[in-house]
Motif scaffolding. Structure first.
Motif, mmCIF file in Angstrom:
data_model
loop_
_atom_site.group_PDB
_atom_site.id
_atom_site.type_symbol
_atom_site.label_atom_id
_atom_site.label_comp_id
_atom_site.label_asym_id
_atom_site.label_seq_id
_atom_site.Cartn_x
_atom_site.Cartn_y
_atom_site.Cartn_z
ATOM 1 N N ALA A 27 0.810 -1.204 0.067
ATOM 2 C CA ALA A 27 -0.302 0.116 -0.026
ATOM 3 C C ALA A 27 0.827 1.325 -0.231
ATOM 4 O O ALA A 27 1.860 1.401 0.869
ATOM 5 C CB ALA A 27 -0.765 0.081 1.076
ATOM 6 N N GLY A 28 0.471 2.222 -0.719
ATOM 7 C CA GLY A 28 1.294 3.445 -0.883
ATOM 8 C C GLY A 28 2.484 3.335 -1.922
ATOM 9 O O GLY A 28 2.848 4.411 -2.351
ATOM 10 N N GLU A 29 2.854 2.273 -2.461
ATOM 11 C CA GLU A 29 3.685 2.165 -3.475
ATOM 12 C C GLU A 29 3.307 2.617 -4.699
ATOM 13 O O GLU A 29 2.079 2.709 -5.042
ATOM 14 C CB GLU A 29 4.193 0.713 -3.566
ATOM 15 N N THR A 30 4.155 3.138 -5.331
ATOM 16 C CA THR A 30 3.971 3.628 -6.666
ATOM 17 C C THR A 30 4.596 2.702 -7.958
ATOM 18 O O THR A 30 5.776 2.203 -7.638
ATOM 19 C CB THR A 30 4.709 5.295 -7.095
ATOM 20 N N VAL A 31 3.698 2.369 -9.047
ATOM 21 C CA VAL A 31 4.155 1.359 -10.071
ATOM 22 C C VAL A 31 3.964 2.114 -11.248
ATOM 23 O O VAL A 31 3.114 3.027 -11.331
ATOM 24 C CB VAL A 31 3.632 0.143 -9.883
ATOM 25 N N LEU A 32 4.581 1.761 -12.327
ATOM 26 C CA LEU A 32 4.490 2.358 -13.599
ATOM 27 C C LEU A 32 3.750 1.325 -14.399
ATOM 28 O O LEU A 32 3.976 0.167 -14.493
ATOM 29 C CB LEU A 32 5.915 2.551 -14.390
ATOM 30 N N VAL A 33 2.655 2.007 -14.847
ATOM 31 C CA VAL A 33 1.570 0.953 -15.846
ATOM 32 C C VAL A 33 1.379 1.667 -17.184
ATOM 33 O O VAL A 33 0.773 2.796 -17.181
ATOM 34 C CB VAL A 33 0.287 0.712 -15.104
ATOM 35 N N SER A 37 2.547 6.583 -13.810
ATOM 36 C CA SER A 37 2.612 6.309 -12.452
ATOM 37 C C SER A 37 1.326 6.267 -11.532
ATOM 38 O O SER A 37 0.332 7.052 -11.842
ATOM 39 C CB SER A 37 3.498 7.341 -11.708
ATOM 40 N N VAL A 38 1.226 5.182 -10.947
ATOM 41 C CA VAL A 38 0.132 5.013 -10.064
ATOM 42 C C VAL A 38 0.489 4.618 -8.838
ATOM 43 O O VAL A 38 1.313 3.558 -8.442
ATOM 44 C CB VAL A 38 -0.633 3.568 -10.787
ATOM 45 N N THR A 39 -0.292 5.148 -7.860
ATOM 46 C CA THR A 39 0.009 4.937 -6.553
ATOM 47 C C THR A 39 -1.020 3.799 -6.062
ATOM 48 O O THR A 39 -2.241 4.231 -6.140
ATOM 49 C CB THR A 39 0.027 6.304 -5.629
ATOM 50 N N LEU A 40 -0.465 2.870 -5.076
ATOM 51 C CA LEU A 40 -1.628 1.930 -4.920
ATOM 52 C C LEU A 40 -2.075 2.289 -3.440
ATOM 53 O O LEU A 40 -1.564 2.398 -2.585
ATOM 54 C CB LEU A 40 -0.839 0.447 -4.830
ATOM 55 N N PRO A 41 -3.489 2.235 -3.467
ATOM 56 C CA PRO A 41 -4.109 2.558 -2.011
ATOM 57 C C PRO A 41 -4.225 1.384 -1.044
ATOM 58 O O PRO A 41 -4.106 1.542 0.104
ATOM 59 C CB PRO A 41 -5.545 2.914 -2.508
ATOM 60 N N HIS A 42 -3.801 0.149 -1.639
ATOM 61 C CA HIS A 42 -4.056 -0.960 -0.682
ATOM 62 C C HIS A 42 -2.938 -2.066 -1.552
ATOM 63 O O HIS A 42 -2.551 -1.876 -2.508
ATOM 64 C CB HIS A 42 -5.403 -1.888 -0.973
#
Length: 105
Positions: A27-33, A37-42
């Motif tokens: 949770a809170g990690e940012t990934v590239l899709v 850039s997308v920050t994961l809420p869970h």
């Protein structure tokens, strides 16, 4: 624009509109899709799915080149796809007669 995607997200087939998580994501990690850039809420577990692109309610979710279900609500790019926003399109291939059970005696 770059279409780069985090190496922990696996695209199986070019027609797939979801990516498979290959390592635990916090949770809170940012990934590239696909360059975004997308920050994961869970947190998302291995084997789960992320949206490769935005999906609308009713859109078919394609994994491994096969339709696995329909979006039950809008799904943002990079959002976790699971039972909270996906209805299975699998149909049972058998039926049980009244009074039958799975348990063999």
């Amino acid at each position: 624009m770059s279409k780069e995607t985090d190496r922990r997200l696996l695209l199986i087939g070019q027609e797939d509109n979801c990516l498979i998580v290959c390592a635990p994501l916090a949770a809170g990690e940012t990934v590239l899709v696909e360059g975004q850039s997308v920050t994961l809420p869970h947190a998302i577990a291995i084997g789960h799915k992320l949206a490769r692109s935005a999906l609308h309610t009713g859109d078919k979710v394609v994994r491994y080149g096969a339709i696995i279900g329909s979006a039950t609500r809008p799904i943002a790019q990079g959002e976790h796809i699971h039972t909270h926003n996906l209805a299975s399109d699998y149909l049972p291939t058998y039926t049980l007669e009244e009074g039958q059970s799975y348990v063999h005696h």
